[in-house]
Design an enzyme around this catalytic site. Structure first.
Site, PDB file in Angstrom:
ATOM      1  N   GLU A  35       9.142  16.528  15.184  1.00  0.00           N
ATOM      2  CA  GLU A  35       9.587  16.356  13.796  1.00  0.00           C
ATOM      3  C   GLU A  35       8.840  17.350  12.895  1.00  0.00           C
ATOM      4  O   GLU A  35       7.618  17.377  12.863  1.00  0.00           O
ATOM      5  CB  GLU A  35       9.289  14.933  13.323  1.00  0.00           C
ATOM      6  CG  GLU A  35       9.822  14.677  11.926  1.00  0.00           C
ATOM      7  CD  GLU A  35       9.456  13.301  11.386  1.00  0.00           C
ATOM      8  OE1 GLU A  35       8.286  12.904  11.494  1.00  0.00           O
ATOM      9  OE2 GLU A  35      10.351  12.643  10.821  1.00  0.00           O
ATOM     10  N   GLY A  92       6.688   5.342   8.045  1.00  0.00           N
ATOM     11  CA  GLY A  92       5.835   6.532   8.058  1.00  0.00           C
ATOM     12  C   GLY A  92       5.966   7.236   9.394  1.00  0.00           C
ATOM     13  O   GLY A  92       6.982   7.104  10.086  1.00  0.00           O
ATOM     14  N   SER A  93       4.935   7.953   9.759  1.00  0.00           N
ATOM     15  CA  SER A  93       5.045   8.779  10.963  1.00  0.00           C
ATOM     16  C   SER A  93       4.892   7.937  12.231  1.00  0.00           C
ATOM     17  O   SER A  93       4.322   6.844  12.212  1.00  0.00           O
ATOM     18  CB  SER A  93       3.973   9.867  10.931  1.00  0.00           C
ATOM     19  OG  SER A  93       2.696   9.267  11.032  1.00  0.00           O
ATOM     20  N   THR A  94       5.381   8.484  13.313  1.00  0.00           N
ATOM     21  CA  THR A  94       5.304   7.790  14.601  1.00  0.00           C
ATOM     22  C   THR A  94       3.843   7.591  15.013  1.00  0.00           C
ATOM     23  O   THR A  94       3.475   6.530  15.531  1.00  0.00           O
ATOM     24  CB  THR A  94       6.090   8.585  15.653  1.00  0.00           C
ATOM     25  OG1 THR A  94       7.470   8.584  15.239  1.00  0.00           O
ATOM     26  CG2 THR A  94       5.994   7.959  17.036  1.00  0.00           C
ATOM     27  N   ALA A  95       2.989   8.585  14.765  1.00  0.00           N
ATOM     28  CA  ALA A  95       1.576   8.468  15.158  1.00  0.00           C
ATOM     29  C   ALA A  95       0.908   7.320  14.399  1.00  0.00           C
ATOM     30  O   ALA A  95       0.182   6.505  14.993  1.00  0.00           O
ATOM     31  CB  ALA A  95       0.850   9.781  14.877  1.00  0.00           C
ATOM     32  N   THR A  96       1.154   7.218  13.097  1.00  0.00           N
ATOM     33  CA  THR A  96       0.554   6.115  12.324  1.00  0.00           C
ATOM     34  C   THR A  96       1.137   4.780  12.774  1.00  0.00           C
ATOM     35  O   THR A  96       0.414   3.785  12.883  1.00  0.00           O
ATOM     36  CB  THR A  96       0.793   6.322  10.814  1.00  0.00           C
ATOM     37  OG1 THR A  96       0.314   7.618  10.451  1.00  0.00           O
ATOM     38  CG2 THR A  96       0.062   5.286   9.992  1.00  0.00           C
ATOM     39  N   LYS A 155       0.874  -1.182   0.000  1.00  0.00           N
ATOM     40  CA  LYS A 155       0.000   0.000   0.000  1.00  0.00           C
ATOM     41  C   LYS A 155       0.901   1.219   0.000  1.00  0.00           C
ATOM     42  O   LYS A 155       1.413   1.636   1.030  1.00  0.00           O
ATOM     43  CB  LYS A 155      -0.881  -0.026   1.259  1.00  0.00           C
ATOM     44  CG  LYS A 155      -2.251   0.611   1.116  1.00  0.00           C
ATOM     45  CD  LYS A 155      -2.236   2.088   0.754  1.00  0.00           C
ATOM     46  CE  LYS A 155      -1.925   2.984   1.922  1.00  0.00           C
ATOM     47  NZ  LYS A 155      -1.710   4.397   1.521  1.00  0.00           N
ATOM     48  N   CYS A 211      13.611  11.153   6.484  1.00  0.00           N
ATOM     49  CA  CYS A 211      13.583  10.836   7.921  1.00  0.00           C
ATOM     50  C   CYS A 211      14.960  11.022   8.541  1.00  0.00           C
ATOM     51  O   CYS A 211      15.069  11.243   9.740  1.00  0.00           O
ATOM     52  CB  CYS A 211      13.100   9.411   8.124  1.00  0.00           C
ATOM     53  SG  CYS A 211      14.068   8.216   7.185  1.00  0.00           S
ATOM     54  N   GLU A 256       9.333   1.738  10.866  1.00  0.00           N
ATOM     55  CA  GLU A 256      10.370   2.766  10.641  1.00  0.00           C
ATOM     56  C   GLU A 256       9.671   4.111  10.713  1.00  0.00           C
ATOM     57  O   GLU A 256       8.905   4.461   9.816  1.00  0.00           O
ATOM     58  CB  GLU A 256      11.020   2.583   9.264  1.00  0.00           C
ATOM     59  CG  GLU A 256      11.706   1.241   9.054  1.00  0.00           C
ATOM     60  CD  GLU A 256      12.911   1.039   9.939  1.00  0.00           C
ATOM     61  OE1 GLU A 256      13.405   2.029  10.520  1.00  0.00           O
ATOM     62  OE2 GLU A 256      13.351  -0.112  10.067  1.00  0.00           O
TER      63      GLU A 256
HETATM   64  P1  NAD Z   1       2.112   8.643   7.318  1.00  0.00           P
HETATM   65  O1  NAD Z   1       2.303   7.906   8.587  1.00  0.00           O
HETATM   66  O2  NAD Z   1       1.063   9.670   7.247  1.00  0.00           O
HETATM   67  O3  NAD Z   1       1.751   7.619   6.122  1.00  0.00           O
HETATM   68  C1  NAD Z   1       2.609   6.539   5.794  1.00  0.00           C
HETATM   69  C2  NAD Z   1       1.789   5.462   5.099  1.00  0.00           C
HETATM   70  O4  NAD Z   1       0.869   4.911   6.028  1.00  0.00           O
HETATM   71  C3  NAD Z   1       0.950   5.971   3.927  1.00  0.00           C
HETATM   72  O5  NAD Z   1       0.941   4.987   2.914  1.00  0.00           O
HETATM   73  C4  NAD Z   1      -0.425   6.124   4.545  1.00  0.00           C
HETATM   74  O6  NAD Z   1      -1.473   6.032   3.626  1.00  0.00           O
HETATM   75  C5  NAD Z   1      -0.438   4.942   5.499  1.00  0.00           C
HETATM   76  N1  NAD Z   1      -1.371   5.049   6.623  1.00  0.00           N
HETATM   77  C6  NAD Z   1      -1.823   6.175   7.244  1.00  0.00           C
HETATM   78  N2  NAD Z   1      -2.681   5.835   8.237  1.00  0.00           N
HETATM   79  C7  NAD Z   1      -2.755   4.485   8.253  1.00  0.00           C
HETATM   80  C8  NAD Z   1      -3.448   3.544   9.066  1.00  0.00           C
HETATM   81  N3  NAD Z   1      -4.238   3.922  10.059  1.00  0.00           N
HETATM   82  N4  NAD Z   1      -3.287   2.235   8.809  1.00  0.00           N
HETATM   83  C9  NAD Z   1      -2.464   1.835   7.825  1.00  0.00           C
HETATM   84  N5  NAD Z   1      -1.779   2.666   7.018  1.00  0.00           N
HETATM   85  C10 NAD Z   1      -1.922   3.979   7.236  1.00  0.00           C
HETATM   86  O7  NAD Z   1       3.541   9.201   6.921  1.00  0.00           O
HETATM   87  P2  NAD Z   1       3.898  10.166   5.695  1.00  0.00           P
HETATM   88  O8  NAD Z   1       3.399  11.527   6.003  1.00  0.00           O
HETATM   89  O9  NAD Z   1       3.507   9.497   4.422  1.00  0.00           O
HETATM   90  O10 NAD Z   1       5.509  10.155   5.750  1.00  0.00           O
HETATM   91  C11 NAD Z   1       6.273  11.003   6.526  1.00  0.00           C
HETATM   92  C12 NAD Z   1       6.716  10.309   7.793  1.00  0.00           C
HETATM   93  O11 NAD Z   1       7.428   9.125   7.470  1.00  0.00           O
HETATM   94  C13 NAD Z   1       7.670  11.147   8.634  1.00  0.00           C
HETATM   95  O12 NAD Z   1       7.320  11.029   9.987  1.00  0.00           O
HETATM   96  C14 NAD Z   1       9.019  10.482   8.390  1.00  0.00           C
HETATM   97  O13 NAD Z   1       9.975  10.662   9.403  1.00  0.00           O
HETATM   98  C15 NAD Z   1       8.621   9.069   8.246  1.00  0.00           C
HETATM   99  N6  NAD Z   1       9.655   8.305   7.562  1.00  0.00           N
HETATM  100  C16 NAD Z   1      10.427   7.439   8.279  1.00  0.00           C
HETATM  101  C17 NAD Z   1      11.447   6.724   7.658  1.00  0.00           C
HETATM  102  C18 NAD Z   1      12.311   5.763   8.428  1.00  0.00           C
HETATM  103  O14 NAD Z   1      12.980   4.958   7.795  1.00  0.00           O
HETATM  104  N7  NAD Z   1      12.334   5.797   9.744  1.00  0.00           N
HETATM  105  C19 NAD Z   1      11.674   6.918   6.291  1.00  0.00           C
HETATM  106  C20 NAD Z   1      10.877   7.820   5.591  1.00  0.00           C
HETATM  107  C21 NAD Z   1       9.863   8.508   6.234  1.00  0.00           C
END
Ligand code: NAD
Length: 483
Positions: A388, A230-234, A177, A286, A252
């Site tokens: 962040e 993705g984000s820490t909250a998600t 996804k 990130c 991650e």
């Molecule tokens: P996000 O958490 O909003 O979304 C990431 C993915 O998760 C998207 O595909 C989104 O559609 C999906 N998603 C959102 N809510 C969901 C849920 N409830 N259930 C399942 N999937 C869900 O993050 P973003 O805004 O796309 O990316 C930016 C974030 O990603 C930043 O916090 C960044 O630090 C982090 N990031 C971390 C790394 C790492 O390796 N640690 C690398 C790149 C980005």
């Protein structure tokens, strides 16, 4: 005249399919603010269809010889190389990053992911241990079955393929996804894998929003492991659903990384790499170093040189070859980053450069461009230095000694990466031991080797990507003992 929108589709069981509910989300080009495509707003039914296809295909792929899996993965890499120019253009169009960055970083690394994990497929081994009293223990590492990969918008194809490639190499079927914000290269990946000869159902790509398509994938019991970036909250929301089902989880998450510059550092490299670490991909990596900590005696000279280089960064149309800073990914994200700039002023920060939106002429007049922004005079505990921002906004802070530098670096909820600039080996070793981060770079930034473990500590996540760690994550270990 209005040009027709590009309509994307899901990739399920080897074919492109429209979403069951017929609903779509707009895809916006960040450089222009214009809608250019629409992406399926998939629902649980689409996810179920993808998982069913994956379940049917998984046993055959698991039984496929590792050398054959490796051959297909290499063909996928070759196919990405062959289409690199157009993939880079698409990656730039929906993410806002300079096409030169997509061409030199994102797309080659996506191909490298498949090549690397092709080699891993061939060398991945089960171990045996000669035990007490003539027993022989064998650790079998077997595919899990169906696994889920969820990725963000900042390095779209690169991060998605960094999950898909090891999952496939280890013999699993995948439901992926991608981010709904940057869906185009993931859509094109379906055609890439089909051309490369990956059998139908082994890789399925379901597009759509996180709260619907993503959440359905997370909740589905047939999905044995989830690799999420993705984000820490998600990440926390996903863990809350997946952990009670005892799915394997690799998360991650976000970062608030420090760049530590000691007075004995190679000055020129420390300055130029701090600038690169701060503003690459508009600060939307990130691993970006958004808190730049400099030994007090060096600070005046460092600040002057740093600001001079930041001022020289070229913000422009991502399509232009000499653009170094493109557009932020969306209007919402731009607003979030601007809110942090306002907060930095409220928290007593001194603006050293940037701080406002940039309006470009011509086709980019409505694009989401922000000047690279630097503040100082901000306390380490203030929100701007703790949360962040994920944009081109960084802070400069002086430190007095090694202990304070390490304390500042460790003093956030996050623990992803730190970059240290010093010529003192003992100090570098101390930093490596004491920094609370999954990655410590000494005199470099973003030096990545696909064989090494990658991931964060604290609120930056759990699990490690990269080489053998990823192969093991996507496998079930079974102990077989012969008496
Ligand atoms: P996000 O958490 O909003 O979304 C990431 C993915 O998760 C998207 O595909 C989104 O559609 C999906 N998603 C959102 N809510 C969901 C849920 N409830 N259930 C399942 N999937 C869900 O993050 P973003 O805004 O796309 O990316 C930016 C974030 O990603 C930043 O916090 C960044 O630090 C982090 N990031 C971390 C790394 C790492 O390796 N640690 C690398 C790149 C980005």
């Amino acid at each position: 005249m209005r040009t027709a929108l590009l309509r994307l589709a899901n990739f399920i069981d080897g074919d492109y399919r429209a979403p069951i509910g017929g609903a779509y989300l707009p895809v916006i080009e960040p450089a222009t603010g214009q809608v250019f495509a629409e992406v399926p707003a998939s629902n649980a039914g689409d996810v179920d269809a993808a998982i069913s296809a994956a379940r049917r295909a998984a046993p055959v792929w698991a039984a496929t010889a590792p050398s054959e899996r490796a051959r297909v993965l290499r063909r996928i890499a070759d196919e990405i190389d062959a289409r690199a120019a157009s993939l880079a253009e698409e990656e730039s169009r929906d993410s806002g990053k300079p096409v030169s960055v997509a061409r030199s970083v994102d797309i080659p690394r996506a191909a490298a992911n498949f090549r690397h994990f092709a080699a891993q497929a061939e060398t991945f081994a089960s171990e045996s241990h000669d035990g007490e009293a003539g027993t022989l223990n064998i650790t079998l590492r077997q595919p899990l079955g169906v696994v889920g990969c969820i990725s963000p918008w900042n390095l779209p194809l690169y991060l998605l393929t960094w999950k898909i490639a090891p999952a496939l190499a280890a013999g699993n079927a995948v439901v992926a996804k991608p981010s709904e914000v940057t869906p185009v290269t993931a859509w094109l990946l379906g055609d890439v894998v089909r051309h490369a000869g990956l059998p139908p159902g082994i890789l399925n790509i379901v597009q759509g929003a996180g709260a619907t398509a993503g959440a359905a994938l997370v909740a589905q019991r047939d999905v044995k492991a989830l690799s999420f970036t993705g984000s820490t909250a998600t990440g926390a929301a996903i863990a809350a659903v997946a952990a009670p089902q005892f799915k394997k989880l690799s998360l991650e998450l976000g970062g608030k990384n420090a760049t530590l510059v000691f007075a004995d550092a190679d000055f020129d490299r420390a300055v130029s790499e701090s600038v690169r670490a701060a503003f690459s991909n508009q600060g939307q990596i990130c691993l970006c170093g958004s808190r730049i900590l400099v030994e007090r005696s060096l600070m005046p000279r460092f600040r002057e040189a740093f600001l001079a280089q930041v001022a020289a960064l070229r913000v422009g149309d991502p399509r232009e070859a000499d653009t170094q800073i493109g557009a932020l990914v969306s209007a919402e994200h731009l607003a979030k980053v601007q809110a942090y700039i306002a907060l930095a002023h409220e928290e007593g920060g001194r603006l050293l450069c940037g701080g406002s939106r940039i309006e470009l002429p011509g086709r980019c007049q409505d694009g989401y461009f922000l000047a690279p922004t630097v503040f100082d005079h901000l306390d380490m505990h203030c929100r701007v230095n703790q949360e962040e921002i994920f944009g081109p906004v960084v802070t400069l802070t002086a430190f007095d000694d090694d202990t304070q530098a390490i304390g500042f670096a460790n003093g956030t909820p996050y623990g992803l990466a730190t970059s240290v600039w010093t010529r003192d080996l003992a100090r570098a070793q101390r930093c490596a031991r004491e920094l609370q981060a999954g990655i410590v770079w000494i005199n470099c930034w973003m030096a990545r080797d696909l064989r090494t473990p990658f991931g964060g500590v604290k609120a930056s996540g759990v699990g490690r990507e990269g080489g053998l760690e990823a192969m093991r994550f996507f496998s079930e270990s079974k102990n077989v003992a012969f008496g």
